[in-house]
Design a protein around this motif. Structure first.
Motif, PDB file in Angstrom:
ATOM      1  N   GLY A 178       8.345 100.494  22.194  1.00  0.00           N
ATOM      2  CA  GLY A 178       9.714 100.329  22.664  1.00  0.00           C
ATOM      3  C   GLY A 178      10.065 101.734  22.613  1.00  0.00           C
ATOM      4  O   GLY A 178      10.877 101.960  23.571  1.00  0.00           O
ATOM      5  N   SER A 179       9.923 102.547  21.668  1.00  0.00           N
ATOM      6  CA  SER A 179      10.401 103.869  21.542  1.00  0.00           C
ATOM      7  C   SER A 179       9.818 104.810  22.536  1.00  0.00           C
ATOM      8  O   SER A 179      10.631 105.748  23.179  1.00  0.00           O
ATOM      9  CB  SER A 179      10.437 104.305  20.090  1.00  0.00           C
ATOM     10  OG  SER A 179      11.127 103.671  19.215  1.00  0.00           O
ATOM     11  N   LEU A 180       8.367 104.640  22.773  1.00  0.00           N
ATOM     12  CA  LEU A 180       7.752 105.641  23.635  1.00  0.00           C
ATOM     13  C   LEU A 180       8.136 105.253  25.047  1.00  0.00           C
ATOM     14  O   LEU A 180       8.284 106.096  26.050  1.00  0.00           O
ATOM     15  CB  LEU A 180       6.226 105.263  23.673  1.00  0.00           C
ATOM     16  CG  LEU A 180       5.823 105.844  22.261  1.00  0.00           C
ATOM     17  CD1 LEU A 180       4.280 105.679  22.199  1.00  0.00           C
ATOM     18  CD2 LEU A 180       6.008 107.147  21.945  1.00  0.00           C
ATOM     19  N   GLU A 181       8.624 104.071  25.336  1.00  0.00           N
ATOM     20  CA  GLU A 181       9.180 103.649  26.959  1.00  0.00           C
ATOM     21  C   GLU A 181      10.461 104.370  27.047  1.00  0.00           C
ATOM     22  O   GLU A 181      10.941 104.643  28.157  1.00  0.00           O
ATOM     23  CB  GLU A 181       9.140 102.162  26.941  1.00  0.00           C
ATOM     24  CG  GLU A 181       7.578 101.511  27.068  1.00  0.00           C
ATOM     25  CD  GLU A 181       7.515  99.968  27.071  1.00  0.00           C
ATOM     26  OE1 GLU A 181       8.942  99.383  27.027  1.00  0.00           O
ATOM     27  OE2 GLU A 181       6.529  99.433  27.159  1.00  0.00           O
ATOM     28  N   GLU A 182      11.192 104.222  25.922  1.00  0.00           N
ATOM     29  CA  GLU A 182      12.708 104.853  25.800  1.00  0.00           C
ATOM     30  C   GLU A 182      12.425 106.104  26.262  1.00  0.00           C
ATOM     31  O   GLU A 182      13.401 106.647  27.049  1.00  0.00           O
ATOM     32  CB  GLU A 182      13.378 104.269  24.629  1.00  0.00           C
ATOM     33  CG  GLU A 182      14.805 104.801  24.677  1.00  0.00           C
ATOM     34  CD  GLU A 182      15.663 104.406  23.393  1.00  0.00           C
ATOM     35  OE1 GLU A 182      16.818 104.170  23.672  1.00  0.00           O
ATOM     36  OE2 GLU A 182      14.896 104.092  22.360  1.00  0.00           O
ATOM     37  N   ILE A 183      11.658 106.993  25.745  1.00  0.00           N
ATOM     38  CA  ILE A 183      11.426 108.471  25.957  1.00  0.00           C
ATOM     39  C   ILE A 183      11.190 108.656  27.198  1.00  0.00           C
ATOM     40  O   ILE A 183      11.631 109.606  27.823  1.00  0.00           O
ATOM     41  CB  ILE A 183      10.491 108.814  24.914  1.00  0.00           C
ATOM     42  CG1 ILE A 183      10.741 109.036  23.430  1.00  0.00           C
ATOM     43  CG2 ILE A 183       9.883 110.545  25.304  1.00  0.00           C
ATOM     44  CD1 ILE A 183       9.876 109.405  22.274  1.00  0.00           C
ATOM     45  N   THR A 184      10.180 107.904  27.948  1.00  0.00           N
ATOM     46  CA  THR A 184       9.809 107.817  29.207  1.00  0.00           C
ATOM     47  C   THR A 184      10.908 107.936  30.306  1.00  0.00           C
ATOM     48  O   THR A 184      11.337 108.629  30.979  1.00  0.00           O
ATOM     49  CB  THR A 184       8.848 107.152  29.520  1.00  0.00           C
ATOM     50  OG1 THR A 184       7.524 107.325  28.798  1.00  0.00           O
ATOM     51  CG2 THR A 184       8.113 107.207  31.043  1.00  0.00           C
ATOM     52  N   GLN A 185      11.874 106.781  30.041  1.00  0.00           N
ATOM     53  CA  GLN A 185      13.118 106.412  30.856  1.00  0.00           C
ATOM     54  C   GLN A 185      14.107 107.708  30.612  1.00  0.00           C
ATOM     55  O   GLN A 185      14.813 108.011  31.598  1.00  0.00           O
ATOM     56  CB  GLN A 185      13.284 105.153  30.358  1.00  0.00           C
ATOM     57  CG  GLN A 185      12.731 104.217  30.753  1.00  0.00           C
ATOM     58  CD  GLN A 185      12.753 102.750  30.200  1.00  0.00           C
ATOM     59  OE1 GLN A 185      13.828 102.642  29.459  1.00  0.00           O
ATOM     60  NE2 GLN A 185      11.950 101.786  30.243  1.00  0.00           N
ATOM     61  N   GLY A 186      14.235 108.141  29.560  1.00  0.00           N
ATOM     62  CA  GLY A 186      15.367 108.943  29.317  1.00  0.00           C
ATOM     63  C   GLY A 186      15.038 110.406  29.151  1.00  0.00           C
ATOM     64  O   GLY A 186      16.052 111.307  28.944  1.00  0.00           O
ATOM     65  N   LYS A 187      13.830 110.642  29.418  1.00  0.00           N
ATOM     66  CA  LYS A 187      13.550 112.126  29.252  1.00  0.00           C
ATOM     67  C   LYS A 187      14.369 113.419  29.812  1.00  0.00           C
ATOM     68  O   LYS A 187      14.866 114.317  29.418  1.00  0.00           O
ATOM     69  CB  LYS A 187      11.967 112.248  29.662  1.00  0.00           C
ATOM     70  CG  LYS A 187      11.327 113.780  29.147  1.00  0.00           C
ATOM     71  CD  LYS A 187       9.973 114.055  29.553  1.00  0.00           C
ATOM     72  CE  LYS A 187       9.085 113.091  28.707  1.00  0.00           C
ATOM     73  NZ  LYS A 187       7.851 113.411  28.971  1.00  0.00           N
ATOM     74  N   ALA A 188      14.484 113.109  31.209  1.00  0.00           N
ATOM     75  CA  ALA A 188      15.127 113.997  32.036  1.00  0.00           C
ATOM     76  C   ALA A 188      16.621 113.947  31.581  1.00  0.00           C
ATOM     77  O   ALA A 188      17.116 115.192  31.513  1.00  0.00           O
ATOM     78  CB  ALA A 188      15.043 113.513  33.537  1.00  0.00           C
ATOM     79  N   LYS A 189      17.446 112.916  31.212  1.00  0.00           N
ATOM     80  CA  LYS A 189      18.677 113.100  30.785  1.00  0.00           C
ATOM     81  C   LYS A 189      18.767 113.726  29.412  1.00  0.00           C
ATOM     82  O   LYS A 189      19.747 114.521  29.228  1.00  0.00           O
ATOM     83  CB  LYS A 189      19.241 111.639  30.580  1.00  0.00           C
ATOM     84  CG  LYS A 189      19.796 111.110  31.732  1.00  0.00           C
ATOM     85  CD  LYS A 189      20.383 109.557  31.737  1.00  0.00           C
ATOM     86  CE  LYS A 189      21.083 109.114  32.799  1.00  0.00           C
ATOM     87  NZ  LYS A 189      21.687 107.701  32.545  1.00  0.00           N
ATOM     88  N   ILE A 190      17.772 113.534  28.630  1.00  0.00           N
ATOM     89  CA  ILE A 190      17.686 114.118  27.233  1.00  0.00           C
ATOM     90  C   ILE A 190      17.438 115.913  27.282  1.00  0.00           C
ATOM     91  O   ILE A 190      18.426 116.330  26.775  1.00  0.00           O
ATOM     92  CB  ILE A 190      16.634 113.608  26.373  1.00  0.00           C
ATOM     93  CG1 ILE A 190      16.877 112.205  26.056  1.00  0.00           C
ATOM     94  CG2 ILE A 190      16.287 114.511  25.084  1.00  0.00           C
ATOM     95  CD1 ILE A 190      15.502 111.389  25.559  1.00  0.00           C
ATOM     96  N   LEU A 191      16.896 116.133  28.208  1.00  0.00           N
ATOM     97  CA  LEU A 191      16.353 117.543  28.426  1.00  0.00           C
ATOM     98  C   LEU A 191      17.636 118.010  28.905  1.00  0.00           C
ATOM     99  O   LEU A 191      17.798 119.533  28.960  1.00  0.00           O
ATOM    100  CB  LEU A 191      15.048 117.704  29.090  1.00  0.00           C
ATOM    101  CG  LEU A 191      13.822 117.411  28.477  1.00  0.00           C
ATOM    102  CD1 LEU A 191      12.623 117.471  29.228  1.00  0.00           C
ATOM    103  CD2 LEU A 191      13.774 118.075  27.152  1.00  0.00           C
ATOM    104  N   ALA A 192      18.513 117.614  29.636  1.00  0.00           N
ATOM    105  CA  ALA A 192      19.542 118.101  30.339  1.00  0.00           C
ATOM    106  C   ALA A 192      20.920 118.073  29.458  1.00  0.00           C
ATOM    107  O   ALA A 192      22.081 118.811  29.924  1.00  0.00           O
ATOM    108  CB  ALA A 192      20.060 117.155  31.636  1.00  0.00           C
ATOM    109  N   LEU A 193      20.872 117.491  28.300  1.00  0.00           N
ATOM    110  CA  LEU A 193      21.803 117.626  27.249  1.00  0.00           C
ATOM    111  C   LEU A 193      21.917 119.162  26.887  1.00  0.00           C
ATOM    112  O   LEU A 193      21.405 120.072  26.904  1.00  0.00           O
ATOM    113  CB  LEU A 193      21.573 117.032  25.940  1.00  0.00           C
ATOM    114  CG  LEU A 193      21.514 115.442  26.191  1.00  0.00           C
ATOM    115  CD1 LEU A 193      21.130 114.763  24.870  1.00  0.00           C
ATOM    116  CD2 LEU A 193      22.934 114.786  26.449  1.00  0.00           C
ATOM    117  N   PRO A 194      23.338 119.649  26.390  1.00  0.00           N
ATOM    118  CA  PRO A 194      23.771 120.797  26.061  1.00  0.00           C
ATOM    119  C   PRO A 194      22.683 121.519  24.958  1.00  0.00           C
ATOM    120  O   PRO A 194      22.471 120.550  23.813  1.00  0.00           O
ATOM    121  CB  PRO A 194      25.139 120.636  25.400  1.00  0.00           C
ATOM    122  CG  PRO A 194      25.682 119.631  26.020  1.00  0.00           C
ATOM    123  CD  PRO A 194      24.540 118.447  26.165  1.00  0.00           C
TER     124      PRO A 194
END
Length: 316
Positions: free
Chosen positions: A168-184
């Protein structure tokens, strides 16, 4: 004891002589390290810590030296590389990159209260402010791609409950990767656990062990710290401690709307990172006299983070 590279007194005396700090009085291996070899060094002119870097390429050492110089110049209580009389900071000892740093006052605490957590949040805020406008680039070697690759490799070694939690966590990383890397972003410590902070009473006197430091989302650093400082014995987040840490941090650097949205995800990702690294260490060093942290601790915390009751203090 986690001293991967033992030293003999004569070779240590030869190494220390160019610093001009007087005669070697005593030295002692530090058992708390799980990745590098560290020694307490007593010289005529003071107390120091010697680190032999066991993990990571030598070419990245100038990053750590530069970052600690920046933080030291910002008056933060961090170690920094001492120079020899001819200006050398990074040297070699027993075939390993070696740094000599001042030994900071204080001691580690086992039980954190809200005052400790507020101090941690404040220091983390100052650390990020010191670097966010001039980030020193270094990509972490244990980032999102590493978590996905190592997670899939470890999956067959886990039971069904563990597999479901990790998947579940690995899927969450895949789905959210772009938004995470765009954080301040800023330079982050990425390992601000209780055994990397020094206190005298409730006053934070030192932040040590920057060898996981990198450039990355500031929110990730906050999540890593909160997961350790503000977890109770069951792995759940302790509300008063979490609010103290987050409030002290936000007073210096207010959180953004994007950070507030991704806060639950980031808490889970911070658990995954240390669950995986501890599983790998437990497998790699099984039967050896090396400090191994319990992987189950972060499995429990990840399970607890499926529902988050402590939001970021974010003002619309």
């Amino acid at each position: 004891m986690s001293v991967f590279t033992p030293l003999a007194r004569p070779e240590l005396e030869t190494f220390l002589a160019p610093y001009g700090l007087g005669r070697l009085l005593d030295f002692q291996g530090i058992a708390a390290g799980s990745e590098n070899t560290n020694f307490f060094i007593s010289l005529e002119r003071g107390e120091f810590v010697l680190t032999l870097v066991e993990r990571g390429p030598v070419q990245e050492m100038p990053f750590f030296i530069q970052l600690l110089d920046v933080l030291h110049d910002a008056d933060l209580p961090v170690p920094y590389a001492l120079r020899t009389t001819d200006g050398q900071a990074l040297r070699e000892l027993a075939g390993k990159p070696a740094l000599l740093q001042p030994r900071l006052a204080g001691k580690h605490i086992k039980q954190a209260n809200a005052q400790h957590c507020a101090q941690v949040g404040e220091l983390l805020g100052h650390l990020h402010l010191a670097t966010r406008d001039n980030v020193i680039e270094r990509k972490t070697d244990r980032g999102l791609d590493w978590m996905q690759a190592e997670g899939m490799q470890l999956m067959p070694h886990l039971d069904a409950v563990q597999q479901a939690l990790l998947q579940g966590s690995l899927e969450e990383i895949t789905q959210g990767k772009a938004k995470i890397l765009a954080l301040p972003q800023a330079n982050i410590h990425a390992d601000l656990f209780r055994d990397n902070a020094m206190f005298e009473g409730t006053h934070l006197t030192g932040l040590i062990d920057f060898y996981n430091a990198c450039s990355g989302p500031m929110l990730y650093d906050v999540a890593i710290a909160l997961n350790d400082w503000c977890s109770d014995d069951t792995g759940a987040i302790d509300g008063p401690r979490a609010r103290a840490l987050l409030g002290a941090y936000a007073a210096l650097r207010p959180f953004t709307a994007a950070e507030a949205e991704l806060w639950p995800t980031m808490l889970r990702i911070a658990c995954v990172r240390f669950w995986l690294s501890r599983l790998i260490a437990a497998e790699s060093f099984a039967g050896q006299d090396v400090l191994i942290h319990d992987p189950m601790e972060f499995q429990q915390r990840l399970a607890q983070r499926q529902q988050i009751q402590t939001p970021l203090p974010f003002a619309l």
